[in-house]
Design a protein around this motif. Structure first.
Motif, PDB file in Angstrom:
ATOM      1  N   ALA A 199     -10.114  -3.992  -0.403  1.00  0.00           N
ATOM      2  CA  ALA A 199      -9.912  -2.606  -0.822  1.00  0.00           C
ATOM      3  C   ALA A 199     -10.358  -2.394  -2.267  1.00  0.00           C
ATOM      4  N   GLN A 200      -9.992  -3.330  -3.149  1.00  0.00           N
ATOM      5  CA  GLN A 200     -10.351  -3.206  -4.557  1.00  0.00           C
ATOM      6  C   GLN A 200     -11.866  -3.232  -4.747  1.00  0.00           C
ATOM      7  N   MET A 201     -12.535  -4.167  -4.053  1.00  0.00           N
ATOM      8  CA  MET A 201     -13.986  -4.266  -4.210  1.00  0.00           C
ATOM      9  C   MET A 201     -14.695  -3.088  -3.547  1.00  0.00           C
ATOM     10  N   LEU A 202     -14.110  -2.569  -2.474  1.00  0.00           N
ATOM     11  CA  LEU A 202     -14.691  -1.395  -1.832  1.00  0.00           C
ATOM     12  C   LEU A 202     -14.624  -0.189  -2.768  1.00  0.00           C
ATOM     13  N   ARG A 203     -13.523  -0.047  -3.484  1.00  0.00           N
ATOM     14  CA  ARG A 203     -13.420   1.052  -4.457  1.00  0.00           C
ATOM     15  C   ARG A 203     -14.488   0.911  -5.545  1.00  0.00           C
ATOM     16  N   TYR A 204     -14.683  -0.330  -6.006  1.00  0.00           N
ATOM     17  CA  TYR A 204     -15.719  -0.571  -7.023  1.00  0.00           C
ATOM     18  C   TYR A 204     -17.094  -0.191  -6.482  1.00  0.00           C
ATOM     19  N   LEU A 205     -17.386  -0.606  -5.242  1.00  0.00           N
ATOM     20  CA  LEU A 205     -18.692  -0.334  -4.652  1.00  0.00           C
ATOM     21  C   LEU A 205     -18.913   1.160  -4.435  1.00  0.00           C
ATOM     22  N   THR A 206     -17.915   1.865  -3.911  1.00  0.00           N
ATOM     23  CA  THR A 206     -18.075   3.300  -3.673  1.00  0.00           C
ATOM     24  C   THR A 206     -18.235   4.078  -4.978  1.00  0.00           C
ATOM     25  N   ASP A 207     -17.533   3.648  -6.025  1.00  0.00           N
ATOM     26  CA  ASP A 207     -17.715   4.282  -7.335  1.00  0.00           C
ATOM     27  C   ASP A 207     -19.150   4.086  -7.819  1.00  0.00           C
ATOM     28  N   HIS A 208     -19.656   2.861  -7.627  1.00  0.00           N
ATOM     29  CA  HIS A 208     -21.023   2.527  -8.050  1.00  0.00           C
ATOM     30  C   HIS A 208     -22.057   3.356  -7.287  1.00  0.00           C
ATOM     31  N   LEU A 209     -21.777   3.629  -5.999  1.00  0.00           N
ATOM     32  CA  LEU A 209     -22.708   4.372  -5.153  1.00  0.00           C
ATOM     33  C   LEU A 209     -22.440   5.878  -5.164  1.00  0.00           C
ATOM     34  N   ASN A 210     -21.403   6.287  -5.915  1.00  0.00           N
ATOM     35  CA  ASN A 210     -21.002   7.697  -5.988  1.00  0.00           C
ATOM     36  C   ASN A 210     -20.627   8.235  -4.605  1.00  0.00           C
ATOM     37  N   ILE A 211     -19.855   7.426  -3.879  1.00  0.00           N
ATOM     38  CA  ILE A 211     -19.342   7.808  -2.564  1.00  0.00           C
ATOM     39  C   ILE A 211     -17.825   7.931  -2.663  1.00  0.00           C
ATOM     40  N   LYS A 212     -17.264   8.960  -2.055  1.00  0.00           N
ATOM     41  CA  LYS A 212     -15.819   9.144  -2.070  1.00  0.00           C
ATOM     42  C   LYS A 212     -15.167   8.233  -1.032  1.00  0.00           C
ATOM     43  N   MET A 213     -14.044   7.620  -1.403  1.00  0.00           N
ATOM     44  CA  MET A 213     -13.335   6.754  -0.464  1.00  0.00           C
ATOM     45  C   MET A 213     -12.899   7.512   0.780  1.00  0.00           C
ATOM     46  N   GLN A 214     -12.633   8.798   0.643  1.00  0.00           N
ATOM     47  CA  GLN A 214     -12.209   9.590   1.795  1.00  0.00           C
ATOM     48  C   GLN A 214     -13.323   9.744   2.827  1.00  0.00           C
ATOM     49  N   ASP A 215     -14.565   9.452   2.428  1.00  0.00           N
ATOM     50  CA  ASP A 215     -15.701   9.542   3.344  1.00  0.00           C
ATOM     51  C   ASP A 215     -16.040   8.195   3.983  1.00  0.00           C
ATOM     52  N   VAL A 216     -15.272   7.147   3.667  1.00  0.00           N
ATOM     53  CA  VAL A 216     -15.555   5.800   4.175  1.00  0.00           C
ATOM     54  C   VAL A 216     -14.837   5.574   5.509  1.00  0.00           C
ATOM     55  N   VAL A 217     -15.578   5.013   6.475  1.00  0.00           N
ATOM     56  CA  VAL A 217     -15.007   4.548   7.738  1.00  0.00           C
ATOM     57  C   VAL A 217     -14.975   3.030   7.670  1.00  0.00           C
ATOM     58  N   ALA A 218     -13.809   2.423   7.889  1.00  0.00           N
ATOM     59  CA  ALA A 218     -13.654   0.974   7.768  1.00  0.00           C
ATOM     60  C   ALA A 218     -13.135   0.369   9.064  1.00  0.00           C
ATOM     61  N   PHE A 219     -13.730  -0.772   9.446  1.00  0.00           N
ATOM     62  CA  PHE A 219     -13.326  -1.516  10.633  1.00  0.00           C
ATOM     63  C   PHE A 219     -12.715  -2.854  10.223  1.00  0.00           C
ATOM     64  N   GLY A 220     -11.650  -3.272  10.922  1.00  0.00           N
ATOM     65  CA  GLY A 220     -11.064  -4.583  10.661  1.00  0.00           C
ATOM     66  C   GLY A 220     -10.294  -5.090  11.856  1.00  0.00           C
ATOM     67  N   ASP A 221      -9.859  -6.362  11.767  1.00  0.00           N
ATOM     68  CA  ASP A 221      -9.146  -6.948  12.907  1.00  0.00           C
ATOM     69  C   ASP A 221      -7.958  -7.811  12.508  1.00  0.00           C
ATOM     70  N   ASN A 222      -7.721  -7.993  11.188  1.00  0.00           N
ATOM     71  CA  ASN A 222      -6.671  -8.939  10.812  1.00  0.00           C
ATOM     72  C   ASN A 222      -5.891  -8.443   9.600  1.00  0.00           C
ATOM     73  N   HIS A 223      -4.874  -9.209   9.218  1.00  0.00           N
ATOM     74  CA  HIS A 223      -3.979  -8.790   8.139  1.00  0.00           C
ATOM     75  C   HIS A 223      -4.718  -8.582   6.813  1.00  0.00           C
ATOM     76  N   ASN A 224      -5.778  -9.358   6.562  1.00  0.00           N
ATOM     77  CA  ASN A 224      -6.513  -9.205   5.310  1.00  0.00           C
ATOM     78  C   ASN A 224      -7.351  -7.927   5.268  1.00  0.00           C
ATOM     79  N   ASP A 225      -7.348  -7.157   6.370  1.00  0.00           N
ATOM     80  CA  ASP A 225      -8.062  -5.883   6.408  1.00  0.00           C
ATOM     81  C   ASP A 225      -7.127  -4.684   6.229  1.00  0.00           C
ATOM     82  N   ILE A 226      -5.822  -4.918   6.148  1.00  0.00           N
ATOM     83  CA  ILE A 226      -4.868  -3.818   6.076  1.00  0.00           C
ATOM     84  C   ILE A 226      -5.128  -2.924   4.864  1.00  0.00           C
TER      85      ILE A 226
END
Length: 273
Positions: A199-226
């Protein structure tokens, strides 16, 4: 759009099938904004998706690293406080649980080296001290342990109690060990910097790309994806996910074995583009 690999995007334990790579590349060519957030290191990620044309940097090692897979350049690196490393290794010695992975960044070569023991069908052999102690003064990115739950639990509890503000802990079961015939519950404990995390690195990446987190679709399957699913605008858990992840998800996709990520993207491609 961001997805985990193992248990999520990958329909095979070691790689993504060619038919799904082809489908995904075609959608990326049409303009799909897509990347990866995985617990794998760069080498294992490249082995899993060698022909996937990713347009954006990838989140690796459970958010401890951000890298461009095409150039194999690390764009952001997090490291654990050196004082904490010494205390963790002292506890490791006291509990007789040596690391099985010890990852360090060399600022001169700009490379991250993953010193690894062995696990899986090859048996279990943690690192010998000469494979991690000489590196502890470098920028340590990640320390990982792997053993039975009853041995790892008290070790993990002390680390969490003492260093919960300075570290990011990932504690997940290695379910593959039951299939391999190992008795008992086997777990991974991964210790990264408090600045790490999908989550922390995704926020860094979206800030860098000027993308809002509310526009991100995320897929996961385990506890480390919560954390990642909660942080994204729309979180999708796989059918094969544990209940804890499904509870925070906005949607449940078919299992990874059935190509759940690709199926979802193909059925929603117009709105995603």
């Amino acid at each position: 759009m961001v997805t985990d690999l193992d248990g999520t995007l990958l329909d095979h334990p070691k790689y993504l099938s060619k038919k799904y790579v082809k489908d995904l590349n075609e959608m990326i060519d049409k303009g799909l904004k897509f990347t990866i957030a995985t617990g794998r290191d760069m080498k294992k990620t490249l082995k899993a998706i060698p022909d996937l044309k990713l347009p954006y940097p990838c989140i690796l090692t459970n958010g401890a690293l951000l890298a461009d897979l095409k150039t194999q350049e690390f764009l952001k690196i997090t490291n654990i406080n050196p004082t904490i490393i010494n205390e963790i290794l002292t506890l490791s010695d006291e509990f007789k649980i040596p690391p099985i992975v010890f990852a360090v960044f060399n600022p001169n070569s700009k490379k991250v080296t993953f010193n690894k023991g062995t696990w899986g069908s090859k048996g279990i052999k943690p690192l010998e001290s000469e494979h991690y102690l000489p590196f502890k003064e470098q920028d340590v990115v990640s320390i990982q342990f792997h053993t039975k739950k009853e041995l790892l639990d008290p070790f993990k509890d002390i680390i969490y109690k003492n260093f919960k503000k300075e570290t990011n802990l990932i504690y997940i079961e290695d379910v593959a060990y039951n299939a391999l015939g190992y008795e008992g519950e086997w777990y991974w404990l991964e210790i990264n910097s408090h600045e790490a995390g999908k989550a922390q690195m995704l926020r860094y990446l979206t800030d860098h790309l000027n993308i809002k987190m509310q526009d991100v679709v995320a897929f996961g399957d385990n506890h480390n994806d919560i954390g990642m699913l909660k942080a994204a605008g729309y979180g999708i858990a796989m059918k094969n996910s544990p209940a804890e992840l499904k509870e925070v998800a906005d949607y449940i996709a078919p299992s990874n074995a059935d190509g759940g990520v690709i199926t979802y993207i193909k059925s929603h491609i117009e709105e995603l583009l």
